[in-house]
Design an enzyme around this catalytic site. Structure first.
Site, short mmCIF file in Angstrom:
data_model
loop_
_atom_site.label_atom_id
_atom_site.label_comp_id
_atom_site.label_asym_id
_atom_site.label_seq_id
_atom_site.Cartn_x
_atom_site.Cartn_y
_atom_site.Cartn_z
N TYR A 162 49.93 4.92 -12.14
CA TYR A 162 49.02 4.87 -10.99
C TYR A 162 47.61 4.59 -11.50
O TYR A 162 47.15 5.23 -12.45
CB TYR A 162 49.04 6.22 -10.26
CG TYR A 162 48.12 6.29 -9.06
CD1 TYR A 162 48.34 5.48 -7.95
CD2 TYR A 162 47.04 7.16 -9.03
CE1 TYR A 162 47.51 5.54 -6.84
CE2 TYR A 162 46.20 7.24 -7.93
CZ TYR A 162 46.44 6.41 -6.83
OH TYR A 162 45.61 6.47 -5.74
N ASP A 273 42.85 3.17 -18.64
CA ASP A 273 42.51 3.96 -17.45
C ASP A 273 42.41 5.41 -17.91
O ASP A 273 43.43 6.09 -18.08
CB ASP A 273 43.59 3.78 -16.38
CG ASP A 273 43.35 4.67 -15.16
OD1 ASP A 273 42.48 5.55 -15.24
OD2 ASP A 273 44.05 4.47 -14.15
N LYS A 301 36.82 11.53 -12.21
CA LYS A 301 37.26 12.93 -12.21
C LYS A 301 36.34 13.85 -13.01
O LYS A 301 35.21 14.11 -12.60
CB LYS A 301 38.72 13.02 -12.69
CG LYS A 301 39.67 12.29 -11.70
CD LYS A 301 41.08 12.75 -11.85
CE LYS A 301 42.05 11.89 -11.04
NZ LYS A 301 42.62 12.50 -9.88
C1 LIG Z 1 45.10 7.53 -13.86
C2 LIG Z 1 44.40 7.42 -12.55
N1 LIG Z 1 43.68 6.31 -12.28
C3 LIG Z 1 43.01 6.16 -11.14
C4 LIG Z 1 43.03 7.16 -10.18
C5 LIG Z 1 42.27 6.98 -8.91
O1 LIG Z 1 41.18 7.82 -8.90
P1 LIG Z 1 40.49 8.22 -7.51
O2 LIG Z 1 41.46 9.13 -6.81
O3 LIG Z 1 39.23 8.89 -7.92
O4 LIG Z 1 40.26 6.97 -6.76
C6 LIG Z 1 43.76 8.33 -10.42
C7 LIG Z 1 43.80 9.41 -9.41
O5 LIG Z 1 44.53 10.35 -9.49
C8 LIG Z 1 44.45 8.45 -11.63
O6 LIG Z 1 45.17 9.55 -11.90
#
Ligand SMILES: Cc1ncc(COP(=O)(O)O)c(C=O)c1O
Length: 461
Positions: A162, A273, A301
């Protein structure tokens, strides 16, 4: 005990514990009835939905949270990996109070924003970075910059990962097992052709399907092959260097370096990521923990100390494209409140010493859970990575998404209400992990270990 008996026992525990949970959360139920009138599913993000309703929280302090019924829990949910500073940390509260009095918003860059950019670049070894407001925006903009720099459209992503909810990456995010051709999950060369790109959401334009190539995590040869098969067409390889949406899957030794090498060879941009890993697994995130730098990386985060934030950055030769036609903007980027909270978090709270404390607590927790797993013969293992860790219901560690399909979610779904009923606030879903904060104590960890130990005994009885 054989797996079928464990599953039957888990079903009994889940039924009893869920009944107890519902009977003592009437405040949440009432709020849910009110919320669904204005909010689909009664929540503000699909990941927050609960069955039959979510537990709504009202307050947090230190390592505790309180639900709307006034019940206190030790917080191991951690706002999906955000709350490494814990709740109402005095340094964060002070920074936010000061910022609110000075400037809630200008849409003009402030000294704090620049100081935070410096702190992020120093800690994660980036040459340049830009702010955004979420992890979604961070991966979206990193991919745009990679596309601008290479003049190519396609991206390669890992099956099961994700990267937020923008259109380019909502493919093959935990695809249902029945859309995968499991006959070919043998680890052999011939398997690779069978990794197909599956949309994860309705509303994703068909035109984008052909721009995403899906490969298994921890298989650098598959990436190399995909880059060769699509020569001159792939802008970026994006991955969570540690997969953190199927429990936790660590990269095999040599995997990240091999990805970097093959990206260099084929002129593609390697994007980490680090939205979840960045502020949790080490002071310097993945680059510090595993020693391999990406070309670009996305953060969010934990780096905001609980405030709304996102960032991406890396090598200046790529970042300079934001000044050469790659759109990168946002009214709230680097706003004063988030900058103040982030700066206090990264420079005063999440110091190198703080990561020693988090590592000590994490190891206590995973070792305690491992003991209970071994003593009771539960088919599970733990992963221990600084502020992040998890129990995964499969005896052997996972190497990719298809291994996750071999876990036993029934056991997780018995553990969830069991733990919550014993004052341990957890993420609702076996794909998630615990998040520890600097305000957690040995006693908090012991409480988790005790509750989990009793759960394992109950399961195996
Ligand atoms: C690995 C990863 N990338 C991107 C995101 C997206 O982040 P956001 O919820 O701040 O848009 C998340 C969210 O859980 C994530 O776990």
């Amino acid at each position: 005990m054989d797996l079928e008996r464990l599953k039957a026992r888990a079903a009994e525990i889940a039924e009893k514990e869920t009944k107890d949970l519902l009977s003592r959360t009437s405040g949440s139920e009432q709020l849910y009835q009110r919320a669904i009138k204005t909010l689909p599913s009664g929540v503000v993000s699909n990941f927050q939905a609960g069955d039959p309703y979510p537990i709504y929280l009202e307050r947090g302090k230190g390592s505790s949270v309180w639900d709307v019924d006034g019940t206190e829990y030790k917080d191991f949910h951690g706002g999906f990996g955000v709350n490494v500073v814990g709740h109402a940390h005095p340094k964060i509260v002070e920074a936010l109070e000061k910022a609110a009095k000075n400037a809630i918003h200008f849409a003009v860059t402030t000294p704090d924003t620049i100081a935070l950019a410096e702190a992020i670049c120093e800690r994660f070894q980036l040459e340049q970075m830009r702010f955004v407001n979420s992890g979604t925006e961070a991966t979206m903009d990193a991919i745009r910059v990679a596309r601008a720099a290479t003049g190519r459209d396609k991206i390669i992503k890992m099956e099961g990962s994700y990267h937020g909810h923008h259109d380019s990456v909502l493919f093959s995010v935990v695809p249902e097992a029945d859309v995968l051709d499991m006959r070919f999950n043998t680890g052999g060369e011939g398997d690779r052709a069978w990794y197909t790109t599956q949309p994860t959401s309705k509303g994703i334009p068909h035109a984008l399907w052909d721009t995403v190539i899906v490969v298994p995590f921890n298989d650098a040869a598959a990436v190399d092959q995909a880059l060769a098969d699509n020569a001159g067409e792939v802008a970026a390889v994006i991955l969570e260097p540690v997969m953190m949406n199927i429990g936790i899957v660590e990269p095999k030794p040599g995997y990240l370096q091999a990805l970097r090498d093959t990206c260099e060879k084929h002129g593609a941009v390697l994007i980490y990521d680090e939205v979840k890993c960045g502020g949790t697994i080490a002071y310097g995130g993945t680059t510090e923990r595993y020693g391999v730098k990406p070309h670009l990386a996305a953060y969010a985060k934990a780096i905001g100390g609980g405030s709304t934030i996102g960032a991406f950055g890396g090598e200046a030769r790529f970042m300079e494209w934001v000044g050469k036609g790659a759109a990168q903007q946002g009214t709230f980027n680097g706003n004063p409140l988030s900058s103040a909270a982030g700066l206090a978090a990264l420079t005063q709270v999440l110091t190198k010493d703080a990561y020693d404390h988090l590592a000590k607590l994490g190891t206590q927790l995973s070792e305690g859970c491992d003991r209970a797993i071994a003593e009771n013969g539960i088919p599970a293992h733990t992963v221990d990575l600084g502020a992040k860790g998890c129990v995964s219901y499969r005896s052997e560690p996972l190497t990719n998404y298809r291994d996750f399909l071999e876990t036993t979610p029934d056991l997780y779904w018995a553990s969830y209400p069991w733990m919550v009923n014993r004052g341990i606030f957890m993420t609702p879903g076996d794909e998630e992990q615990w998040t520890l904060s600097v305000q957690h104590t040995d006693e908090d960890i012991q409480r988790y270990v005790n509750a989990f130990g009793e759960f394992c005994q109950e399961l195996s009885s």
